[in-house]
Design a protein around this motif. Structure first.
Motif, PDB file in Angstrom:
ATOM      1  N   ALA A  69       0.824  -1.208   0.000  1.00 16.63           N
ATOM      2  CA  ALA A  69       0.000   0.000   0.000  1.00 16.63           C
ATOM      3  C   ALA A  69       0.857   1.256   0.000  1.00 16.63           C
ATOM      4  CB  ALA A  69      -0.937  -0.012   1.203  1.00 16.63           C
ATOM      5  N   LEU A  70       1.940   1.243   0.786  1.00 14.58           N
ATOM      6  CA  LEU A  70       2.826   2.402   0.827  1.00 14.58           C
ATOM      7  C   LEU A  70       3.517   2.619  -0.510  1.00 14.58           C
ATOM      8  CD1 LEU A  70       4.379   1.955   4.378  1.00 14.58           C
ATOM      9  CD2 LEU A  70       2.942   3.849   3.639  1.00 14.58           C
ATOM     10  N   ILE A  93      17.151   0.054  -7.941  1.00 12.25           N
ATOM     11  CA  ILE A  93      17.692   1.410  -7.802  1.00 12.25           C
ATOM     12  C   ILE A  93      17.804   1.783  -6.333  1.00 12.25           C
ATOM     13  CG2 ILE A  93      17.196   3.861  -8.227  1.00 12.25           C
ATOM     14  CD1 ILE A  93      15.995   3.056 -10.901  1.00 12.25           C
ATOM     15  N   ALA A  94      16.772   1.405  -5.551  1.00 11.15           N
ATOM     16  CA  ALA A  94      16.786   1.706  -4.121  1.00 11.15           C
ATOM     17  C   ALA A  94      17.980   1.073  -3.436  1.00 11.15           C
ATOM     18  CB  ALA A  94      15.490   1.233  -3.476  1.00 11.15           C
ATOM     19  N   GLU A  95      18.278  -0.175  -3.798  1.00 15.21           N
ATOM     20  CA  GLU A  95      19.414  -0.860  -3.178  1.00 15.21           C
ATOM     21  C   GLU A  95      20.726  -0.144  -3.495  1.00 15.21           C
ATOM     22  OE1 GLU A  95      19.194  -4.867  -4.494  1.00 15.21           O
ATOM     23  OE2 GLU A  95      17.462  -5.362  -3.251  1.00 15.21           O
ATOM     24  N   LYS A  96      20.847   0.362  -4.736  1.00  7.44           N
ATOM     25  CA  LYS A  96      22.065   1.095  -5.086  1.00  7.44           C
ATOM     26  C   LYS A  96      22.162   2.394  -4.295  1.00  7.44           C
ATOM     27  CE  LYS A  96      22.345  -0.783  -9.785  1.00  7.44           C
ATOM     28  NZ  LYS A  96      22.252  -0.482 -11.223  1.00  7.44           N
ATOM     29  N   GLU A  97      21.004   3.057  -4.104  1.00  3.96           N
ATOM     30  CA  GLU A  97      21.018   4.295  -3.330  1.00  3.96           C
ATOM     31  C   GLU A  97      21.405   4.032  -1.881  1.00  3.96           C
ATOM     32  OE1 GLU A  97      17.337   6.309  -3.716  1.00  3.96           O
ATOM     33  OE2 GLU A  97      17.457   6.533  -5.880  1.00  3.96           O
ATOM     34  N   VAL A  98      20.886   2.944  -1.320  1.00  8.84           N
ATOM     35  CA  VAL A  98      21.232   2.593   0.059  1.00  8.84           C
ATOM     36  C   VAL A  98      22.723   2.313   0.179  1.00  8.84           C
ATOM     37  CG1 VAL A  98      20.960   0.832   1.839  1.00  8.84           C
ATOM     38  CG2 VAL A  98      18.936   1.745   0.692  1.00  8.84           C
ATOM     39  N   GLN A 347      12.426   0.349  10.301  1.00 13.92           N
ATOM     40  CA  GLN A 347      11.156   0.159   9.599  1.00 13.92           C
ATOM     41  C   GLN A 347      10.539   1.506   9.220  1.00 13.92           C
ATOM     42  OE1 GLN A 347       9.472  -2.426   8.538  1.00 13.92           O
ATOM     43  NE2 GLN A 347      10.266  -4.230   9.576  1.00 13.92           N
ATOM     44  N   LEU A 348      10.605   2.481  10.123  1.00 12.75           N
ATOM     45  CA  LEU A 348      10.047   3.801   9.843  1.00 12.75           C
ATOM     46  C   LEU A 348      10.778   4.466   8.683  1.00 12.75           C
ATOM     47  CD1 LEU A 348       9.539   5.127  13.496  1.00 12.75           C
ATOM     48  CD2 LEU A 348       7.759   4.436  11.893  1.00 12.75           C
ATOM     49  N   ALA A 349      12.114   4.363   8.662  1.00 20.23           N
ATOM     50  CA  ALA A 349      12.894   4.956   7.575  1.00 20.23           C
ATOM     51  C   ALA A 349      12.577   4.278   6.255  1.00 20.23           C
ATOM     52  CB  ALA A 349      14.391   4.858   7.892  1.00 20.23           C
ATOM     53  N   MET A 350      12.446   2.954   6.274  1.00 23.74           N
ATOM     54  CA  MET A 350      12.147   2.220   5.044  1.00 23.74           C
ATOM     55  C   MET A 350      10.753   2.581   4.520  1.00 23.74           C
ATOM     56  SD  MET A 350      12.324  -1.892   4.293  1.00 23.74           S
ATOM     57  CE  MET A 350      10.831  -2.274   5.217  1.00 23.74           C
ATOM     58  N   SER A 353      10.853   5.931   2.974  1.00 17.89           N
ATOM     59  CA  SER A 353      11.528   5.883   1.670  1.00 17.89           C
ATOM     60  C   SER A 353      10.569   5.404   0.584  1.00 17.89           C
ATOM     61  CB  SER A 353      12.744   4.950   1.754  1.00 17.89           C
ATOM     62  OG  SER A 353      13.711   5.445   2.644  1.00 17.89           O
ATOM     63  N   MET A 354       9.781   4.393   0.921  1.00 15.72           N
ATOM     64  CA  MET A 354       8.822   3.872  -0.042  1.00 15.72           C
ATOM     65  C   MET A 354       7.715   4.885  -0.336  1.00 15.72           C
ATOM     66  SD  MET A 354       8.593   0.026   1.525  1.00 15.72           S
ATOM     67  CE  MET A 354       7.339  -0.517   0.373  1.00 15.72           C
ATOM     68  N   ARG A 355       7.299   5.607   0.696  1.00 20.05           N
ATOM     69  CA  ARG A 355       6.235   6.587   0.524  1.00 20.05           C
ATOM     70  C   ARG A 355       6.696   7.746  -0.357  1.00 20.05           C
ATOM     71  NH1 ARG A 355       4.998   6.671   5.381  1.00 20.05           N
ATOM     72  NH2 ARG A 355       6.319   8.389   6.085  1.00 20.05           N
TER      73      ARG A 355
END
Length: 411
Positions: A69-70, A93-98, A347-350, A353-355
């Motif tokens: 949903a997020l 892409i997210a994994e590369k940014e992390v 969890q909050l940061a993740m 990030s998704m939102r």
């Protein structure tokens, strides 16, 4: 105009705050939050539930629902940054940014730390007492009661003392008793053999007793060896509290026999135990030659809390984390509580990030938000401990615990 909080959610939130250990209650609240579109809050409660019950199917299913949903609600980026319309949340892409989030991490220097993969059954542990942050009193007691004499065999011989017997670590849950046992193994250069309830207790009569015998035999063959019994109160429960036909009575008898120097040769085998309820351990197990030394392992001090935070966040994408500041705001938290704070902040940061559709590291704001949701879990244990000290300490067994309670003014 202010939005009125749903009365049901308000009541459930209060109930969860009063009873944070009730997983089903927390999941019911998380489900209601998700039903009302409050997915980030629901995800935080799912994280808390999974920290207590990692395999909970309901929590895992709700995590997937909230994450989906997020991801679906991500706000569009400016046109020049937009991905193709059907791309959704691009995990690669997210994994590369992390991976690029490397500076700054902690605001103070962080020493190398060891994790669970550094330990294995019957292999020498690489962790040492120096790797255990803080807890100076516990380290000093270990040095005086066990490690010092073993490092000076000539002194032991001169004073005609023996290293036989066992050491029982006790205290509130989640405060590092197992980790300390591994550090003792590392200090001695001995193999580490951890025994849990499931390793001993079996369905059929006689199998549990044979398991105990086999474990001691294995430790003797691989001496020097630290044989560590976790939750020893479950294995060595007071026989006076067991029914006459209980099979546990023979399990306790077998454990006593293996520990007894008159019937067993345990040269080079150092027996350690850990328990949250020493008052439930059979008194015969605490007689000389068995678990005859007890060390209280209390809540982590400020130095230890900072080390625990550093340990649990060191391999995650972080920025500007101040372990000392977190330690200053978490007085009364156990090591498990601090691990929960770190998991919840992540969890909050993740979720954020998704939102947003843009990966960001875990920051102090996430930690503060997590700390606002989590309460110390050791309160009920100290209530029981206070009663034991007040009404069941005639022989002085719990004098160390009594001093701790007075020093910390725990009522």
């Amino acid at each position: 105009m202010a939005v009125t909080e749903d009365p049901l959610i308000r009541e459930l939130s209060a109930a969860v705050e009063r009873s944070p250990e009730v997983v089903e209650l927390r999941l019911h609240l998380a489900t209601l939050l998700a039903d009302r579109g409050r997915y980030a809050e629901a995800l935080g409660h799912c994280s808390a539930a999974l920290s207590q019950d990692p395999g909970n199917a309901g929590a895992l299913s709700l995590v997937q629902r909230c994450s989906a949903a997020l991801a679906a609600s991500v706000q569009p980026l400016p046109a020049e940054q937009q991905a193709p319309a059907d791309a959704g949340f691009d995990w690669s892409i997210a994994e590369k940014e992390v991976a690029d989030i490397i500076e700054p991490a902690f605001v103070d220097a962080s020493p190398d730390a060891l994790d669970e993969s550094d330990f294995d059954v019957l292999q020498c542990s690489r962790v040492r007492l120096a790797d255990v942050a803080g807890m100076a009193d516990v380290k000093q007691q270990l040095e005086l009661s066990l490690l010092g004499p073993l490092r000076n065999p000539d002194l032991m011989k001169a004073y005609q003392v023996s290293a036989r017997g066992g050491l029982l670590l006790y205290g509130p849950p989640g405060c590092g008793k197992t980790y300390i046992a591994k550090a003792v193994s590392g200090e001695l250069g001995a193999s580490f053999y951890q025994v849990g309830i499931a390793d001993v207790l079996h369905r059929y009569l006689g199998d549990s007793e044979r398991s105990i015998r086999s474990m001691f035999d294995n430790a003797r063959r691989n001496a020097p060896c630290v044989l560590f019994f976790d939750e020893v109160d479950a294995l060595g429960h007071r026989r006076s509290a067991l029914s006459g036909g209980s099979g546990m009575r023979t399990v306790v008898n077998s454990l006593l026999e293996e520990l007894d120097s008159a019937t067993s040769t345990n040269e080079g085998v150092y027996v350690l135990g850990a328990t949250n309820a020493p008052w439930d351990v059979d008194t015969a197990l605490r007689r000389p030659g068995r678990f005859d030394r007890m060390i209280f392992v209390g809540l982590p001090d400020a130095e230890a809390r900072a080390g625990i935070v550093r340990f649990h966040l060191k391999d995650r994408p972080i920025a500007g984390i101040d372990p000392a500041a977190i330690a200053g705001r978490t007085e009364g938290f156990s090591g498990a509580d601090l691990a929960h704070v770190c998991d919840s902040a992540t969890q909050l940061a993740m979720a954020d990030s998704m939102r947003r559709g843009q990966v960001r590291p875990v920051m102090m704001a996430d930690v503060h938000a997590a700390m606002a949701q989590i309460r110390p879990s050791a309160g009920p244990w100290f209530e029981t401990a206070r009663n034991v000290v007040e009404f069941a300490n005639n022989d002085g067994t719990y004098d160390e615990l009594a001093k701790y309670l007075r020093r910390r003014k725990i009522r």
